[in-house]
Structure formats: structure tokens, C-alpha cells
Design a protein around this motif. Structure first.
Motif: not given
Ligand code: CTP
Ligand code: CA
Length: 229
Positions: A15-17, A84-86, A95-98, A126-137
Motif C-alpha cells: 500500500v502506498v499512501i 515519488a508516487a509514480m 494507492f491512497i492519495s490523502c 505579483t507571483v505568477s503561478l502554474v498548475r502542478n501535476p495531478d498525482i492521483v490522476a
């Protein structure tokens, strides 16, 4: 040794959490993060180990002791947690994505501490933000995927949002969490959730995160076994 002889519901399972928040650096001394304490994920890791599983816990920065017989992998950013999750799910059953993964990170990380301009006392920043990868998806999209359980922190129409999220991310189960009630969730010791699958919607009333973790692990083990039939 103990786990080899365990007769628990998850005996012999890998099990990976993921647990806790992630931190997204702005410069060497500053970051963006959230209030996740990691308590729910750590309680799940402990309950899974007690149910006989071999548990790897990928944790963001938290102040919690590692449960007995749990292998802990510390990460900082969402991208570290994703990597790490991959890697850890290449041979896992569940896999439990908590983790409360930061949805965005600063587009660039300043290499030196950002300084104010002393000549412009009224100037903002101003801090410009970009999307992070969706780990559980990403884990759920793997060809040889484990049984995948996500969490959904929602306010308002909690169950409907969680159902959408489960489908969109292709999860086997999602644990819906109403975070508008501040006596539960995030930093609290208590939580109340609804476990949602393709054909189930099971409310688990408010109790301690430790008790809830035990119940969730039992139910996850049950649905996991059914999925293997
Ligand atoms: N999650 C993830 N990687 C992300 C964001 C979320 O793995 N970059 C996982 C969480 O661990 C949780 C589930 O996705 O299991 C839902 O997280 P949540 O924040 O509720 O959903 P989001 O998809 O981020 O949508 P939003 O915050 O916009 O509601
Ligand atoms: Ca989010």
C-alpha cells in the motif's frame, strides 16, 4: 516478520499512501503551502500496517512521528511527490492519495531571496503561478494501475463534487470531506466523511481520525478484494 504472519485484511498487500501538504518554493526562504497536518494520512498508514499491509508513506513536511512498520519517504513539493508516487506505485496493490497537494506552484523560483525596492514603498508584488501535476490522476492513468483511492476536500455540494472528481480522475473510491465545518478535516483530530464508489455511497459519521482510519482501511480492503474477483 510480523506482517508475514498477519491475518489482517491487507496481509501481503503493498500500500502506498500520500499525506500532508506540499510546499512550493518562491525563493530560498519563502513558499506557498496549506494547513494540512498529515494526521489523516498518517492514521491511514498506521491502520493499513496494522491490517497487515506493507506500507510506504510519501509525506510532505509535517510534524508527526512515523507509525511503526511504515516506510516513510519525505518530499517537499508537488513535483517531488508526483515523482515519488509514480515510482512507488510500480509494484503496489493500493494507492491512497490523502495529501493536500498544492494545486499551483510559482512559475519560477528565485535563486536569491527576493528583496523589496526601498525606493518604492507602495509597490505591490505579483507571483505568477502554474498548475502542478495531478498525482492521483497520474497514478490512476498508469497502464498497470493499483486500486486507487482519492480524497475530496469540498464545501457546498460536497457529494456531487466528489462524485464528479472520482469519475474525472478515474478513481475506484473517493472519500468526500466537508471542509466547511472547521471542527473536522484539515488541522482537527476529528473527521466525518462519505466513502463513494461506482455503486456505493457510505457515510461514516464524525469520529477521531484514528477510528475513521481503521474503518476506512477495512472498507478499502473489502472493495479492493471485490475488484480482484
Ligand atoms: N490531488 C493530487 N494531485 C493534485 C491535486 C490533488 O493527487 N495536484 C489529489 C488529492 O490528494 C485528493 C484528490 O486529488 O486525493 C482531490 O484533491 P482536491 O484538492 O479535493 O481536488 P482537486 O482535483 O485539486 O480540485 P480542486 O482543488 O480544484 O477542487
Ligand atoms: Ca486541490
Amino acid at each position: 516478520l510480523a506482517e508475514q504472519f498477519s491475518t489482517g485484511a491487507l496481509a501481503g498487500r503493498n500500500v502506498v499512501i500520500t499525506a500532508g501538504p506540499t510546499q512550493e518554493a518562491i525563493d530560498p526562504v519563502r513558499y506557498i503551502s496549506n494547513h494540512s497536518s498529515g494526521k489523516m494520512g498518517f492514521a491511514l498508514a498506521k491502520a493499513a500496517a496494522e491490517a497487515g499491509a506493507s506500507v510506504r508513506l510519501i509525506s510532505g513536511p509535517v510534524h508527526l512521528p512515523t507509525p511503526d512498520r511504515v516506510e516513510r519517504i519525505d518530499v517537499t513539493s508537488a513535483r517531488d511527490m508526483h515523482a515519488a508516487a509514480m515510482q512507488q506505485t510500480s509494484d503496489s496493490d493500493i494507492f491512497i492519495s490523502c495529501a493536500a497537494v498544492a494545486d499551483f506552484r510559482p512559475e519560477t523560483v528565485a535563486e536569491i531571496k527576493i528583496k523589496k525596492d526601498p525606493d518604492s514603498p507602495n509597490e505591490g508584488m505579483t507571483v505568477s503561478l502554474v498548475r502542478n501535476p495531478d498525482i492521483v490522476a497520474s497514478v490512476a492513468a498508469k497502464e498497470d494501475r493499483p486500486f486507487v483511492v482519492g480524497f475530496a476536500a469540498e464545501t457546498g455540494n460536497v457529494i456531487e463534487y466528489a462524485k464528479d472528481k472520482r469519475k474525472r480522475k478515474n478513481l475506484d473510491l473517493i472519500v468526500a470531506n466537508d471542509v466547511s465545518d472547521t471542527s473536522i478535516g484539515f488541522n482537527s483530530d476529528d473527521n466525518a466523511v462519505t466513502l463513494i464508489g461506482a455503486d456505493i455511497e457510505e457515510p461514516l459519521p464524525k469520529c477521531s481520525k484514528r477510528q475513521l482510519a481503521g474503518q476506512l482501511i477495512e472498507m478499502i480492503a473489502q472493495f479492493y478484494s471485490q475488484s480482484q474477483e
